[in-house]
Design a protein around this motif. Structure first.
Motif, mmCIF file in Angstrom:
data_model
loop_
_atom_site.group_PDB
_atom_site.id
_atom_site.type_symbol
_atom_site.label_atom_id
_atom_site.label_comp_id
_atom_site.label_asym_id
_atom_site.label_seq_id
_atom_site.Cartn_x
_atom_site.Cartn_y
_atom_site.Cartn_z
ATOM 1 N N ALA A 66 0.862 -1.160 0.017
ATOM 2 C CA ALA A 66 -0.054 -0.001 -0.112
ATOM 3 C C ALA A 66 0.774 1.432 -0.113
ATOM 4 C CB ALA A 66 -0.917 0.033 1.273
ATOM 5 N N ASP A 67 0.281 2.380 -0.469
ATOM 6 C CA ASP A 67 0.935 3.666 -0.470
ATOM 7 C C ASP A 67 0.766 4.236 0.978
ATOM 8 O OD1 ASP A 67 2.274 6.095 -0.974
ATOM 9 O OD2 ASP A 67 0.711 6.783 -1.965
ATOM 10 N N TYR A 68 1.443 3.804 1.744
ATOM 11 C CA TYR A 68 1.446 4.099 3.251
ATOM 12 C C TYR A 68 2.603 4.386 4.006
ATOM 13 C CZ TYR A 68 -0.976 3.127 7.895
ATOM 14 O OH TYR A 68 -1.648 3.009 9.056
ATOM 15 N N GLU A 69 2.760 5.371 4.610
ATOM 16 C CA GLU A 69 3.849 5.996 5.219
ATOM 17 C C GLU A 69 3.795 5.789 6.716
ATOM 18 O OE1 GLU A 69 5.649 9.896 3.852
ATOM 19 O OE2 GLU A 69 4.951 9.248 1.830
ATOM 20 N N SER A 70 4.464 4.746 7.356
ATOM 21 C CA SER A 70 4.330 4.652 8.687
ATOM 22 C C SER A 70 5.425 3.606 9.102
ATOM 23 C CB SER A 70 3.114 3.877 9.176
ATOM 24 O OG SER A 70 3.175 3.203 10.396
ATOM 25 N N VAL A 71 5.994 4.132 10.303
ATOM 26 C CA VAL A 71 7.332 3.035 10.772
ATOM 27 C C VAL A 71 6.533 1.817 11.175
ATOM 28 C CG1 VAL A 71 8.757 5.135 11.495
ATOM 29 C CG2 VAL A 71 7.319 4.060 12.927
ATOM 30 N N ASN A 72 5.308 1.964 11.587
ATOM 31 C CA ASN A 72 4.974 0.532 12.103
ATOM 32 C C ASN A 72 4.600 -0.376 10.743
ATOM 33 O OD1 ASN A 72 4.923 0.916 14.767
ATOM 34 N ND2 ASN A 72 3.164 2.421 14.625
ATOM 35 N N TYR A 73 3.916 0.224 9.710
ATOM 36 C CA TYR A 73 3.554 -0.551 8.534
ATOM 37 C C TYR A 73 5.001 -1.039 7.660
ATOM 38 C CZ TYR A 73 1.715 -1.474 3.931
ATOM 39 O OH TYR A 73 1.361 -2.074 2.723
ATOM 40 N N ASP A 74 5.991 -0.258 8.068
ATOM 41 C CA ASP A 74 7.475 -0.563 7.597
ATOM 42 C C ASP A 74 7.880 -1.781 8.191
ATOM 43 O OD1 ASP A 74 7.122 1.777 5.679
ATOM 44 O OD2 ASP A 74 8.553 2.802 6.842
ATOM 45 N N TRP A 75 7.628 -1.523 9.459
ATOM 46 C CA TRP A 75 8.206 -3.040 10.223
ATOM 47 C C TRP A 75 7.386 -4.129 9.928
ATOM 48 C CZ3 TRP A 75 6.555 -6.796 13.439
ATOM 49 C CH2 TRP A 75 7.510 -7.539 14.055
ATOM 50 N N ILE A 76 6.038 -4.096 9.741
ATOM 51 C CA ILE A 76 5.140 -5.148 9.191
ATOM 52 C C ILE A 76 5.763 -5.657 7.829
ATOM 53 C CG2 ILE A 76 2.859 -5.824 8.951
ATOM 54 C CD1 ILE A 76 2.044 -4.025 11.318
ATOM 55 N N SER A 77 5.791 -4.865 7.114
ATOM 56 C CA SER A 77 6.296 -5.153 5.716
ATOM 57 C C SER A 77 7.519 -5.836 5.469
ATOM 58 C CB SER A 77 6.193 -3.662 4.849
ATOM 59 O OG SER A 77 4.868 -3.281 4.494
ATOM 60 N N GLY A 78 8.634 -5.539 6.414
ATOM 61 C CA GLY A 78 9.703 -5.964 6.583
ATOM 62 C C GLY A 78 9.861 -7.239 7.366
ATOM 63 N N THR A 79 8.670 -7.743 7.770
ATOM 64 C CA THR A 79 8.740 -8.781 8.789
ATOM 65 C C THR A 79 7.920 -10.048 7.994
ATOM 66 O OG1 THR A 79 8.728 -7.679 10.845
ATOM 67 C CG2 THR A 79 7.896 -9.854 11.038
ATOM 68 N N PHE A 80 6.653 -9.464 7.138
ATOM 69 C CA PHE A 80 5.805 -10.438 6.564
ATOM 70 C C PHE A 80 5.723 -10.002 5.176
ATOM 71 C CE2 PHE A 80 4.141 -10.019 11.239
ATOM 72 C CZ PHE A 80 4.403 -11.368 11.520
ATOM 73 N N ASP A 81 5.576 -11.157 4.396
ATOM 74 C CA ASP A 81 5.626 -10.831 2.679
ATOM 75 C C ASP A 81 4.146 -10.568 2.377
ATOM 76 O OD1 ASP A 81 8.118 -11.446 2.322
ATOM 77 O OD2 ASP A 81 8.009 -13.637 1.808
ATOM 78 N N THR A 82 3.528 -11.107 3.157
ATOM 79 C CA THR A 82 1.781 -11.194 2.691
ATOM 80 C C THR A 82 0.960 -10.901 4.140
ATOM 81 O OG1 THR A 82 1.488 -13.519 2.973
ATOM 82 C CG2 THR A 82 1.794 -12.472 0.721
ATOM 83 N N PHE A 83 -0.027 -9.791 4.193
ATOM 84 C CA PHE A 83 -0.804 -9.503 5.200
ATOM 85 C C PHE A 83 -1.937 -8.683 5.001
ATOM 86 C CE2 PHE A 83 2.794 -6.638 4.815
ATOM 87 C CZ PHE A 83 2.479 -5.509 4.853
ATOM 88 N N ALA A 84 -2.784 -8.399 5.889
ATOM 89 C CA ALA A 84 -3.754 -7.351 5.850
ATOM 90 C C ALA A 84 -3.504 -6.651 7.185
ATOM 91 C CB ALA A 84 -5.041 -7.802 5.849
ATOM 92 N N TYR A 85 -3.122 -5.339 6.990
ATOM 93 C CA TYR A 85 -2.793 -4.351 8.310
ATOM 94 C C TYR A 85 -4.010 -3.607 8.645
ATOM 95 C CZ TYR A 85 -0.690 -0.337 10.617
ATOM 96 O OH TYR A 85 -0.181 0.584 11.437
ATOM 97 N N VAL A 86 -4.408 -3.867 10.162
ATOM 98 C CA VAL A 86 -5.393 -2.857 10.644
ATOM 99 C C VAL A 86 -4.981 -1.641 10.732
ATOM 100 C CG1 VAL A 86 -7.002 -2.724 12.376
ATOM 101 C CG2 VAL A 86 -6.349 -4.856 11.716
ATOM 102 N N ASP A 87 -5.002 -0.737 9.803
ATOM 103 C CA ASP A 87 -4.614 0.706 10.200
ATOM 104 C C ASP A 87 -5.340 1.280 11.381
ATOM 105 O OD1 ASP A 87 -3.659 3.438 9.203
ATOM 106 O OD2 ASP A 87 -5.989 3.619 9.349
ATOM 107 N N ARG A 88 -6.712 1.159 11.764
ATOM 108 C CA ARG A 88 -7.073 1.520 12.667
ATOM 109 C C ARG A 88 -8.656 1.087 12.903
ATOM 110 N NH1 ARG A 88 -6.048 6.804 12.612
ATOM 111 N NH2 ARG A 88 -4.499 6.207 11.262
ATOM 112 N N ILE A 89 -8.875 0.980 14.098
ATOM 113 C CA ILE A 89 -10.349 0.645 14.628
ATOM 114 C C ILE A 89 -10.717 2.009 15.672
ATOM 115 C CG2 ILE A 89 -9.554 -1.023 16.125
ATOM 116 C CD1 ILE A 89 -12.328 -2.450 15.769
ATOM 117 N N ALA A 90 -11.744 2.462 15.137
ATOM 118 C CA ALA A 90 -12.379 3.512 15.958
ATOM 119 C C ALA A 90 -13.847 3.434 16.303
ATOM 120 C CB ALA A 90 -11.964 4.753 15.561
ATOM 121 N N ILE A 91 -14.216 3.692 17.438
ATOM 122 C CA ILE A 91 -15.628 3.495 17.859
ATOM 123 C C ILE A 91 -15.909 4.595 18.635
ATOM 124 C CG2 ILE A 91 -17.314 1.974 19.152
ATOM 125 C CD1 ILE A 91 -15.560 -0.606 18.228
ATOM 126 N N ALA A 92 -17.114 5.363 18.332
ATOM 127 C CA ALA A 92 -17.715 6.516 18.929
ATOM 128 C C ALA A 92 -17.953 6.003 20.417
ATOM 129 C CB ALA A 92 -18.767 6.769 18.373
#
Length: 164
Positions: A66-92
């Motif tokens: 994904a076109d996604y700038e984040s150190v956390n996303y970078d860590w996950i990308s460097g650790t796993f080849d395939t994944f779905a990343y939960v960017d966020r969950i937010a509930i009122a």
């Protein structure tokens, strides 16, 4: 909570999503509307709970490459080849602790293409978010790593759950 409709987050509802997101900081990172719209366009799943036309909460997942700038996303990308990343969950606030988070995760897991192999996320360790850690562990997530800022003022734990 069963009276809430679960459907894909609509771009027309991003103003409501942004308000929910900003009210949840620091459990989630602050974002602007344009960034949330970008994440939504790239999402592999974006279930949302609606009380009529009122957005009660949402979850956004993006896949690898994904076109996604984040150190956390970078860590996950460097650790796993395939994944779905939960960017966020937010509930009122009015809809918290009523089962919506579980329903949003169930909907996301049902929607995500299994080629992603695993669902991954991070949860704050500092500032602490023990409720989120307990919630994710209850959903079958296991700890796969952590990252701390140099001054240890901010830290996250990375969690993963197999999708197969």
């Amino acid at each position: 909570m069963t009276d809430l409709a679960i459907r894909t987050l609509a771009e027309a509802d991003l103003d409501q999503a942004l308000a929910i997101n900003e009210a949840a900081v620091p459990a989630v990172n602050s974002r602007d509307r344009e960034t949330l719209a970008s994440y939504l366009r790239q999402s592999v799943a974006a279930p949302a709970g609606y009380d009529g036309e009122t957005l009660a909460g949402f979850l956004i997942c993006v896949g690898e490459n994904a076109d996604y700038e984040s150190v956390n996303y970078d860590w996950i990308s460097g650790t796993f080849d395939t994944f779905a990343y939960v960017d966020r969950i937010a509930i009122a606030e009015a809809y918290r602790n009523r089962g919506l988070g579980q329903r949003l995760y169930d909907a996301a897991i049902a929607e995500i293409d299994r080629r992603h192999v695993r669902l991954v996320c991070e949860v704050n360790r500092e500032p602490p978010n023990p409720g989120s850690e307990r919630f994710h562990k209850r959903l079958g997530f296991d700890e796969v790593g952590e990252r701390w800022s140099d001054d240890r003022a901010k830290g996250v734990v990375y969690l993963a759950r197999p999708l197969t």
